[in-house]
Design a protein around this motif. Structure first.
Motif, PDB file in Angstrom:
ATOM      1  N   TYR A 270      45.421  50.288  40.090  1.00  0.00           N
ATOM      2  CA  TYR A 270      45.785  48.874  40.091  1.00  0.00           C
ATOM      3  C   TYR A 270      46.297  48.456  41.460  1.00  0.00           C
ATOM      4  N   SER A 271      45.812  47.318  41.936  1.00  0.00           N
ATOM      5  CA  SER A 271      46.392  46.644  43.095  1.00  0.00           C
ATOM      6  C   SER A 271      46.732  45.232  42.646  1.00  0.00           C
ATOM      7  N   TYR A 272      47.413  44.494  43.469  1.00  0.00           N
ATOM      8  CA  TYR A 272      47.894  43.181  43.050  1.00  0.00           C
ATOM      9  C   TYR A 272      46.752  42.236  42.680  1.00  0.00           C
ATOM     10  N   SER A 273      45.603  42.400  43.318  1.00  0.00           N
ATOM     11  CA  SER A 273      44.502  41.456  43.115  1.00  0.00           C
ATOM     12  C   SER A 273      43.320  42.017  42.322  1.00  0.00           C
ATOM     13  N   ALA A 274      43.363  43.316  42.000  1.00  0.00           N
ATOM     14  CA  ALA A 274      42.238  43.921  41.277  1.00  0.00           C
ATOM     15  C   ALA A 274      42.712  45.155  40.523  1.00  0.00           C
ATOM     16  N   LEU A 275      41.866  45.606  39.575  1.00  0.00           N
ATOM     17  CA  LEU A 275      42.152  46.841  38.855  1.00  0.00           C
ATOM     18  C   LEU A 275      40.843  47.593  38.637  1.00  0.00           C
TER      19      LEU A 275
ATOM     20  N   GLY B 117      34.960  53.345  36.154  1.00  0.00           N
ATOM     21  CA  GLY B 117      34.632  52.937  37.511  1.00  0.00           C
ATOM     22  C   GLY B 117      34.524  51.437  37.714  1.00  0.00           C
ATOM     23  N   SER B 118      34.609  50.658  36.651  1.00  0.00           N
ATOM     24  CA  SER B 118      34.506  49.200  36.773  1.00  0.00           C
ATOM     25  C   SER B 118      35.671  48.645  37.596  1.00  0.00           C
ATOM     26  N   ARG B 119      35.345  47.770  38.553  1.00  0.00           N
ATOM     27  CA  ARG B 119      36.379  47.055  39.312  1.00  0.00           C
ATOM     28  C   ARG B 119      36.399  45.619  38.828  1.00  0.00           C
ATOM     29  N   ILE B 120      37.577  45.138  38.455  1.00  0.00           N
ATOM     30  CA  ILE B 120      37.697  43.783  37.931  1.00  0.00           C
ATOM     31  C   ILE B 120      38.773  43.044  38.716  1.00  0.00           C
ATOM     32  N   ALA B 121      38.379  41.907  39.258  1.00  0.00           N
ATOM     33  CA  ALA B 121      39.316  41.090  40.033  1.00  0.00           C
ATOM     34  C   ALA B 121      40.278  40.369  39.098  1.00  0.00           C
ATOM     35  N   ILE B 122      41.505  40.210  39.556  1.00  0.00           N
ATOM     36  CA  ILE B 122      42.517  39.466  38.807  1.00  0.00           C
ATOM     37  C   ILE B 122      42.593  38.061  39.405  1.00  0.00           C
ATOM     38  N   ALA B 123      42.447  37.046  38.591  1.00  0.00           N
ATOM     39  CA  ALA B 123      42.480  35.668  39.072  1.00  0.00           C
ATOM     40  C   ALA B 123      43.793  35.404  39.806  1.00  0.00           C
ATOM     41  N   PRO B 124      43.747  34.731  40.960  1.00  0.00           N
ATOM     42  CA  PRO B 124      44.977  34.482  41.742  1.00  0.00           C
ATOM     43  C   PRO B 124      46.122  33.904  40.921  1.00  0.00           C
ATOM     44  N   ARG B 125      45.820  32.981  40.027  1.00  0.00           N
ATOM     45  CA  ARG B 125      46.891  32.363  39.235  1.00  0.00           C
ATOM     46  C   ARG B 125      47.438  33.297  38.153  1.00  0.00           C
TER      47      ARG B 125
ATOM     48  N   ALA C 158      51.931  37.095  36.953  1.00  0.00           N
ATOM     49  CA  ALA C 158      52.247  37.363  35.553  1.00  0.00           C
ATOM     50  C   ALA C 158      51.723  38.729  35.122  1.00  0.00           C
ATOM     51  N   PHE C 159      50.502  39.072  35.573  1.00  0.00           N
ATOM     52  CA  PHE C 159      49.964  40.380  35.195  1.00  0.00           C
ATOM     53  C   PHE C 159      50.771  41.502  35.836  1.00  0.00           C
ATOM     54  N   HIS C 160      51.220  41.319  37.066  1.00  0.00           N
ATOM     55  CA  HIS C 160      52.033  42.333  37.749  1.00  0.00           C
ATOM     56  C   HIS C 160      53.273  42.668  36.914  1.00  0.00           C
ATOM     57  N   THR C 161      53.929  41.650  36.408  1.00  0.00           N
ATOM     58  CA  THR C 161      55.115  41.849  35.567  1.00  0.00           C
ATOM     59  C   THR C 161      54.740  42.533  34.262  1.00  0.00           C
ATOM     60  N   PHE C 162      53.647  42.074  33.642  1.00  0.00           N
ATOM     61  CA  PHE C 162      53.200  42.643  32.372  1.00  0.00           C
ATOM     62  C   PHE C 162      52.814  44.108  32.530  1.00  0.00           C
ATOM     63  N   TRP C 163      52.143  44.434  33.638  1.00  0.00           N
ATOM     64  CA  TRP C 163      51.668  45.800  33.875  1.00  0.00           C
ATOM     65  C   TRP C 163      52.840  46.779  33.993  1.00  0.00           C
ATOM     66  N   PHE C 164      53.863  46.419  34.750  1.00  0.00           N
ATOM     67  CA  PHE C 164      54.984  47.342  34.913  1.00  0.00           C
ATOM     68  C   PHE C 164      55.858  47.409  33.668  1.00  0.00           C
TER      69      PHE C 164
ATOM     70  N   LEU D 162      44.561  47.733  28.763  1.00  0.00           N
ATOM     71  CA  LEU D 162      45.389  48.396  29.764  1.00  0.00           C
ATOM     72  C   LEU D 162      45.385  49.916  29.633  1.00  0.00           C
ATOM     73  N   HIS D 163      45.057  50.423  28.451  1.00  0.00           N
ATOM     74  CA  HIS D 163      45.015  51.874  28.256  1.00  0.00           C
ATOM     75  C   HIS D 163      43.983  52.545  29.151  1.00  0.00           C
ATOM     76  N   HIS D 164      43.007  51.780  29.631  1.00  0.00           N
ATOM     77  CA  HIS D 164      41.914  52.371  30.411  1.00  0.00           C
ATOM     78  C   HIS D 164      42.023  52.100  31.913  1.00  0.00           C
ATOM     79  N   ILE D 165      43.115  51.492  32.351  1.00  0.00           N
ATOM     80  CA  ILE D 165      43.292  51.249  33.783  1.00  0.00           C
ATOM     81  C   ILE D 165      43.675  52.555  34.479  1.00  0.00           C
ATOM     82  N   CYS D 166      42.932  52.918  35.511  1.00  0.00           N
ATOM     83  CA  CYS D 166      43.258  54.139  36.262  1.00  0.00           C
ATOM     84  C   CYS D 166      43.757  53.830  37.677  1.00  0.00           C
TER      85      CYS D 166
END
Length: 232
Positions: free
Chosen positions: A198-203, A208-216, A220-226, A192-196
């Motif tokens: 974030y959207s609900y479905s990807a980061l 420059g890497s874009r990584i999709a967040i699995a729907p399921r 949980a990640f949204h809560t963890f991120w904030f 998470l230190h390298h996230i520049c």
């Protein structure tokens, strides 16, 4: 392992070098020990080290200035200072100095301090056995952007280099801190230190890497991120 010893008194420096060399032999450590009487030469070079034992009060350049530069080059550098001058302590603490040593160096305290330094390094770094080179490489945990599956192997992606290891994906993940790493997909463990961005479905990561967040995983990640943002 690289260890810098810097003191502008050659007699003190030589004594310290002998003690540290003996320590590495007793602990069976492979280390390059660099003694230096002139801190300016270190400043003018591109030298990087894992551990630095620095005299604070030196004529050419004080140890605090040298330590600041070493930390810029490698934030994981472990600092040990030798000083009897209390006015320098606040500045040294701001650099997260591990210990303060007094001259002449007490062997037991010096060895204890180096043991602490090694403990710190072992919790902030890990060894990766590269499938391609057949060699073990020590990398900083915080330099890892993400870890992913690569067939039957595990790929460790850092800002500078990728490492493919034969180690099992889940076994490797167990070595990483869950306080700032998160499994956003069954195949992607993100620092998470390298996230520049974030959207609900990807980061998006700093490289420059874009990584999709699995729907399921999204809620949980949204809560963890904030929660992570509140902590930092």
């Amino acid at each position: 392992m690289t260890i810098l010893l810097c003191d502008d008194d050659p007699v003190v420096l030589n004594s310290l070098f002998i003690q540290v060399q003996k320590y590495t032999e007793l602990r069976s450590l492979s280390a390059t020990i660099t003694p230096a009487t002139n801190p300016v030469e270190i400043l003018q070079s591109s030298y990087i080290c894992d551990i630095a034992i620095l005299d604070i009060q030196m004529e050419a350049c004080d140890g605090i200035t040298l330590a600041q530069e070493l930390k810029q080059r490698n934030p994981a550098t472990v600092l040990l200072f030798s000083t009897g001058y209390m006015e320098y302590l606040d500045a040294a603490m701001d650099l997260d100095a591990l210990r303060f040593l007094h001259k002449p160096f007490d062997t037991e305290r010096l060895y204890s301090s180096l043991d602490k330094a090694m403990e710190y390094i072992n919790t902030t770094c890990l060894y990766v056995f590269s499938k391609s080179s057949g060699a073990s490489t020590r990398i900083r945990i915080d330099d890892i952007l993400y870890v992913t599956r690569s067939g039957r192997h595990t790929l460790i992606h850092t800002a500078g280099e990728d490492y493919t290891t034969v180690e099992d994906f889940n076994s490797f993940l167990a070595k990483l801190p869950v306080s700032f790493f998160y499994l956003v997909h069954k195949s992607f463990f993100i620092n998470l230190h390298h996230i520049c961005r974030y959207s609900y479905s990807a980061l998006w990561l700093a490289d420059g890497s874009r990584i999709a967040i699995a729907p399921r995983k999204q809620a949980a990640f949204h809560t963890f991120w904030f929660d992570y943002l509140r902590r930092h």
